[in-house]
Design an enzyme around this catalytic site. Structure first.
Site, PDB file in Angstrom:
ATOM      1  N   SER A 136      -1.656   8.211  -2.284  1.00 46.90           N
ATOM      2  CA  SER A 136      -0.976   8.277  -1.001  1.00 46.90           C
ATOM      3  C   SER A 136       0.516   8.428  -1.242  1.00 46.90           C
ATOM      4  O   SER A 136       0.926   9.115  -2.172  1.00 46.90           O
ATOM      5  CB  SER A 136      -1.296   7.013  -0.187  1.00 46.90           C
ATOM      6  OG  SER A 136      -0.764   7.111   1.108  1.00 46.90           O
ATOM      7  N   TYR A 151       3.120  15.118   7.541  1.00 48.34           N
ATOM      8  CA  TYR A 151       2.756  14.629   6.213  1.00 48.34           C
ATOM      9  C   TYR A 151       2.489  13.125   6.258  1.00 48.34           C
ATOM     10  O   TYR A 151       1.467  12.653   5.748  1.00 48.34           O
ATOM     11  CB  TYR A 151       3.866  14.948   5.211  1.00 48.34           C
ATOM     12  CG  TYR A 151       3.672  14.290   3.873  1.00 48.34           C
ATOM     13  CD1 TYR A 151       2.712  14.762   2.985  1.00 48.34           C
ATOM     14  CD2 TYR A 151       4.446  13.199   3.489  1.00 48.34           C
ATOM     15  CE1 TYR A 151       2.518  14.156   1.746  1.00 48.34           C
ATOM     16  CE2 TYR A 151       4.263  12.594   2.262  1.00 48.34           C
ATOM     17  CZ  TYR A 151       3.298  13.068   1.388  1.00 48.34           C
ATOM     18  OH  TYR A 151       3.109  12.473   0.175  1.00 48.34           O
ATOM     19  N   LYS A 155      -0.976  10.790   5.420  1.00 52.23           N
ATOM     20  CA  LYS A 155      -1.019   9.694   4.449  1.00 52.23           C
ATOM     21  C   LYS A 155      -1.384   8.364   5.105  1.00 52.23           C
ATOM     22  O   LYS A 155      -2.010   7.508   4.477  1.00 52.23           O
ATOM     23  CB  LYS A 155       0.302   9.612   3.679  1.00 52.23           C
ATOM     24  CG  LYS A 155       0.532  10.832   2.792  1.00 52.23           C
ATOM     25  CD  LYS A 155      -0.642  11.055   1.838  1.00 52.23           C
ATOM     26  CE  LYS A 155      -0.446  12.253   0.934  1.00 52.23           C
ATOM     27  NZ  LYS A 155      -1.491  12.381  -0.077  1.00 52.23           N
TER      28      LYS A 155
END
Length: 192
Positions: A136, A151, A155
């Site tokens: 991650s 993004y 994650k």
């Protein structure tokens, strides 16, 4: 750690994935490594041996991922440690990114990782052992980075599904470690 264990590393042709694969091979582990092109793996890891299986794999193609996992089983007879490293950072403010850009980032960072989990966990459950590392980012815990909203959201999804997966696999003695790359390297160092 027993070097007979088989590692499966996605996104292995550059960066963190490549560094990990080189370290594992240098320490005599058996490694299957994936990349979008096999030539990238061959270029970066030129000295092949029976303990290294390079695979061309499209992480967003469920059938391709399934076939790759089966190749690992055929080649090594087992799979023990999964490192879901493939992914990329999509930058751009939320209002400027296209639908296609957003969906592609989720396809790779979340659904690609899920494809690997779906096809590898039956083997781990059957052998009642194994480890899954879902790489991650700090962006999966805090999202105060302008231009990285999509993004970060991918994650955050990885962190959430990793926590749930850890509970689902606990009774099968399969450990799931959500987190950043350095936490996996610390774990590797402490299990030697």
């Amino acid at each position: 750690m027993n070097t007979n264990k088989v590692w499966f590393v996605t996104g292995a042709s550059k960066g963190l994935g490549l560094s990990l694969v080189k370290k594992l091979l240098a320490n005599n582990y058996r490694v299957a490594a994936t990349s979008r092109t096999i030539s990238a793996l061959k270029q970066n890891i030129p000295n092949f041996s029976d303990s290294f299986l390079p695979l061309e794999m499209d992480i967003t193609n469920d059938e391709n991922v399934k076939a790759s996992i089966e190749k690992v089983i055929d080649h090594f007879g087992q799979i023990d440690i999964i490192v879901n490293n493939a992914g990329y950072s999509q930058t751009g403010t939320l209002e400027e990114l296209s639908d296609k850009e957003v969906k592609q980032n989720f396809e790779v960072n979340v659904f690609g990782l899920l494809n690997v989990i779906r096809h590898s966990t039956p083997y781990l459950r059957k052998q009642r052992s194994g480890h899954i590392f879902n790489i991650s980012s700090i962006g999966g815990f805090v999202a105060n980075f302008p231009g990285f909203g999509i993004y970060c959201s991918t994650k955050f999804a990885v962190a959430g599904l990793s926590e749930s997966l850890a509970e689902e696999l606990k009774s099968f003695q399969v450990n799931t470690k959500p987190g950043q790359f350095y936490s996996m390297l610390l774990w590797l160092q402490n299990t030697r």
